[in-house]
Design an enzyme around this catalytic site. Structure first.
Site, short mmCIF file in Angstrom:
data_model
loop_
_atom_site.label_atom_id
_atom_site.label_comp_id
_atom_site.label_asym_id
_atom_site.label_seq_id
_atom_site.Cartn_x
_atom_site.Cartn_y
_atom_site.Cartn_z
N GLU A 165 0.82 -1.21 0.00
CA GLU A 165 0.00 0.00 0.00
C GLU A 165 0.86 1.26 0.00
O GLU A 165 0.55 2.25 -0.68
CB GLU A 165 -0.94 0.01 1.21
N ARG A 192 0.77 3.84 -3.32
CA ARG A 192 0.12 5.14 -3.07
C ARG A 192 1.14 6.25 -2.85
O ARG A 192 1.07 7.29 -3.51
CB ARG A 192 -0.81 5.03 -1.87
N ASP A 195 -5.15 -9.83 -8.22
CA ASP A 195 -5.38 -8.96 -9.37
C ASP A 195 -4.13 -8.36 -10.01
O ASP A 195 -3.82 -8.63 -11.18
CB ASP A 195 -6.37 -7.86 -8.99
N GLU A 213 -11.88 0.70 -10.63
CA GLU A 213 -11.48 -0.28 -11.65
C GLU A 213 -12.32 -0.22 -12.92
O GLU A 213 -11.79 -0.37 -14.04
CB GLU A 213 -11.51 -1.70 -11.06
#
Length: 631
Positions: free
Chosen positions: A220, A224, A364, A533
């Site tokens: 993360e 980010r 993913d 998405e």
């Protein structure tokens, strides 16, 4: 008088200057002029008279005859005047046309077809459409400003805004994640005031926080914060980047802060006994730690490479890239199921754990980065990352073979799961996260070019065309996940009605939807977190196919966000249940709403020259990173 030289058959049949077949009439004329009959005719007065009569007759026919090719519409006549400066209407023009073949007219649409390339109505329609999308792009920009205003007012410096209670929260380690995530969006939108505010905060606060904060998640924080800093560095002019903004600090501030952060994140790699990094880092003492239970997420360990590669490129220090690429080198050696991998991997053994195969959470972005890291290096089959493209292609074949199904009664295409491996039951469950795949498939087919350009360059093979078809079919399903609900917003997870699976009274609430019986939404899955998405894929598909329906779908989604998630005092909120009206609101605005969702919507409505797909790859948090790194 000497006799004329005889012509060979080749001379009669061919015009040697152009080396092409001559016309039948030209052959007869040439034969006549070079034969003895010419001299016999010219020696006779009757022959001379007939010759003159023939010449005048041919001239008269040329001056009066109009061929079907000469009948043109008023529009075509105007077009000829515009392109050549004259209109051919006199006899001299007709004589001139005798000696050259009339040009072939381009194919024309039938009279009832909509639009022409040169019609006044079409030009007006294009102007109106451009104006409409400029207006809609501005609406997205206004939404970003509204979201930022709430964050600045109530949560500046915190990771996320709680828009209903007017507080901030630090669920991502306390590094001001929204500030960094939103910065390059503000740069792209040209909002200098926000760029200055976010940039100044980073310059004054972020390095100090990095040196003092505690536990953060490697994945993360990389996508980010590190990704946001590196994108801001490039977009503000670092390393001869775009320099699309003059607000905020100098680019070097972003780069030095990124290096400070990455140096501490490297401890997740160095602390691990294998090439697979631990999942967490304590920033203040630069120590890496395994997650509870010991396993790392496959997606998380394989979604660090774009960022670390770019940092090595601009800093000149290869330690970042070497650490991140060892992960991919190692995964290359592991056994897979038709290119598909389980969603967990052990940093202690370096082996996959379990047999859960899915493209939703924890799986993913592994597939996304197989393609994008190869694209980042220049998309060459000779590059040292070409093995990643081979792994991507194998995996997409596996997806089509093992995970793609269609709903009943209307045949929506979706990507399901194999939670218990190949020998277990297929689950018709699809996370909203899976909707990233449409854009990735399209990007993998054309390598960022438009479909038309890729076809002209003979770049698309049968496999690429199959992937493009799946991309568009899946995008349709993802859009219908929005359209089928009462609010027009998608749930976090959907199930699909198949021959083997069905549940009653669990539809999305929009009874007028054609697909109300195809999509099943369970009570625990009805929340919406402002995820990006679907609009991400709509953006990529519009850029590649140039089909305006993707823009229209994106606009419908944006309008639903505006209607149901906007908070009057500033910011936007998540929803508990998208199937009920009014929906119950959650007190949270995720950082990715500013960093991804609004950015992709803005780019969807913007000109395609803004952050072009053949010059940039977007990391999984929508931070654009330039293609073709320095070695």
């Amino acid at each position: 008088m000497s006799n004329s030289l005889p012509y060979s058959k080749k001379d009669v049949d061919y015009d040697n200057a152009k080396f092409r077949h001559r016309s039948f009439s030209k052959v007869i004329t040439q034969s006549f002029l070079t034969s003895n009959r010419k001299r016999d005719c010219f020696s006779c007065s009757t022959g001379k008279f007939l010759l003159l009569l023939l010449i005048f007759g041919v001239a008269y026919l040329m001056l009066t005859h109009t061929s079907p090719g000469d009948v043109v519409s008023k529009d075509q006549t105007i077009g000829n005047r515009n392109s050549e400066g004259i209109s051919i209407t006199n006899g001299a023009g007709r004589l001139k046309k005798l000696w050259r073949r009339a040009p072939r007219l381009p194919p024309r649409l039938p009279p009832d077809a909509k639009g022409t390339n040169n019609g006044i109505g079409h030009a007006t329609e294009n102007r109106d459409a451009r104006s409409m999308w400029i207006t809609r792009k501005q609406k997205v920009k206004d939404a970003f400003i509204h979201a930022w205003s709430g964050y600045k007012k109530y949560a500046m410096g915190h990771d996320e805004l709680m828009p209903l209670s007017h507080h901030g929260t630090d669920g991502l380690g306390g590094l001001g994640a929204t500030v960094v995530d939103a910065l390059d969006t503000a740069m792209i939108m040209g909002i200098d005031e926000v760029v200055a505010e976010a940039g100044t905060w980073i310059e004054e606060n972020l390095s100090d926080r990095i040196s003092k904060k505690g536990q953060v998640n490697l994945f993360e924080t990389t996508i980010r914060v590190l990704g946001g800093l590196l994108s801001a560095y490039h977009l503000s002019g670092g390393e001869k980047g775009m320099n699309i903004t003059h607000a905020g600090p100098k680019p070097a501030v972003y780069l030095e802060t990124a290096k400070n952060l990455a140096d501490r994140l490297l401890s997740a790699f160095t602390a691990s006994p294998t090439a697979i990094p631990f999942s967490d880092v304590i920033l203040h003492d630069s120590s890496g730690h395994a997650a509870p239970g010991g396993l790392s997420s496959t997606a998380e360990v394989s979604t660090l490479q774009l960022e670390f590669n770019y940092l090595s490129s601009v800093s000149g220090d290869q330690k970042y890239s070497l650490a991140a690429m060892k992960v991919m080198d190692h995964i290359k050696t592991l056994s897979k199921t038709e290119g598909l991998v389980p969603i967990y991997i052990s940093p202690h053994s370096g082996q996959f754990s379990g047999e859960n195969y899915r493209l939703g959470s924890r799986g993913d972005s592994y597939y996304e980065y197989l393609l994008k890291v190869w694209l980042q290096s220049g998309a060459s089959r000779d590059s040292n990352t070409s093995y990643l493209y081979d792994m991507y292609k194998e995996a997409m074949n596996g997806v089509r073979h093992l995970l793609v199904r269609k709903t009943i009664p209307n045949g929506l295409v979706f990507i399901g799961e194999l939670p218990y491996g190949l020998n277990g039951d297929f689950s018709p469950k699809m996370d909203h996260l899976v909707c990233f795949l449409s854009g990735t498939l399209a990007l993998g087919a054309t390598k960022g070019l438009t479909r038309e350009q890729a076809m002209k360059n003979n770049m698309l093979n049968f496999e690429d065309l199959e992937n493009m078809k799946l991309a568009e079919d899946l995008a349709k399903t993802c859009f219908e996940m929005y359209a089928v609900t009462s609010t027009g917003l998608a749930p976090e997870i959907a199930y699909f009605h198949t021959e083997e699976y069905s549940e009653q009274d669990l539809d999305g609430g929009n009874k007028s939807s054609e697909y109300v019986n195809d999509i099943i939404i369970k009570p625990a899955d009805r929340h919406n977190l402002l995820r990006p998405e679907t609009v991400e894929s709509l953006f990529v598909l519009y850029r590649i196919t140039e089909d305006p329906k993707y823009r229209e779908w994106g606009w419908q989604i944006f309008e639903a966000f505006e209607k149901y998630t906007k908070v009057d005092t500033g910011g936007y909120c998540s929803l508990d249940d998208v199937t009920s009206i009014p929906p119950h609101k959650r007190d949270k605005m995720e950082t990715f709403f500013l960093g991804e969702t609004l950015k992709y919507l803005y780019l969807l409505f913007a000109d395609s020259s803004l952050i072009p797909l053949d010059k940039f790859v977007f990391n999984t948090e929508a931070h654009p990173i330039p293609i073709k790194l320095k070695s």
